[in-house]
Design a protein around this motif. Sequence first.
Motif, short mmCIF file in Angstrom:
data_model
loop_
_atom_site.label_atom_id
_atom_site.label_comp_id
_atom_site.label_asym_id
_atom_site.label_seq_id
_atom_site.Cartn_x
_atom_site.Cartn_y
_atom_site.Cartn_z
N SER A 68 -1.62 7.01 26.24
CA SER A 68 -0.96 8.06 27.01
C SER A 68 -0.03 8.97 26.22
N ARG A 111 -2.75 14.33 31.40
CA ARG A 111 -2.48 14.40 32.84
C ARG A 111 -3.79 14.80 33.50
N GLU A 156 -1.71 4.86 36.31
CA GLU A 156 -0.91 4.21 35.28
C GLU A 156 -1.21 2.72 35.20
#
Lengths: 158, 113
Positions: free
Chosen positions: A26, A51, A79
């Motif tokens: 990420s 994103r 997540e």
Amino acid sequence: MTLINATFTIERMLAAPPGRVFAAYSSLEAKMAWFKAPADIETLDRDFDFRVGGKERFHARWPDGKVTDFQAAYHDIVENERIVLVYDMFQNDEKLSVSLQTLEFRAVEGEKTRLIHTEQGSYFTGGAEAVKGREHGTTWHVDNLVALIEGRQARAFA
Amino acid sequence: MLQYQPLDVAFQALSDPGRRAMVERLSQGPASVSELARPLPMTLSAVVQHLQVLEAAGLVKSQKVGRVRTCSLEIGAIARIEGWIAERRRFWDQQYDQLEAYLAETAPQEPDR
């Protein structure tokens, strides 16, 4: 123009909890530490916008002069659980494939993660490539096809 | 796990010795249907049927010019693509070797429980 649709999966048991595995994907800093080409390559462009709706690009020139371009778009991010992206792969400006890649991170007892990578792709070859391929000699391709059918690894493509 | 639907079809098409003989002949270069049939102990219509199976499997293509149908091998392109797919899988496998190394390097000193 030839088209092949293929699916493959890779499963890995990783010695870290899902949070740490997700973190490795990420941020650009973390991802660059492991998502890299094995050889010395020249990075032409590197974009990273993690994103939903964001894009990633890894455009590079290899020591042999080959230029590869990985262009991805993130479609779903949960997540510590999953990442879904679609990527185009180019080589020397020719589009080789479009792939849907789904990464699942499943927590396993003992601070581990089962990573399940499922990739569904459409693989193309244009007329020019097909003609170039034939110059290598079709007998060689017959050997390779038989090897593939019998489950052996195809020889590296020159 | 790897699923190649085209390979299943190709495998079936190549499971017949007559069709394999035709593919072998075509690996030396294009041939007309009657040239293909000549060395084979089968009728022309049987050869045509076998050709249809090979064409459906994407292994052979044929083109009719005037009254002659010429056949040629089409597997070069397919074999190249199969190679790319195998390469792609190897690529991601390699990335995950590097991910494992990265996770080991960045592991907290005390395992957090």
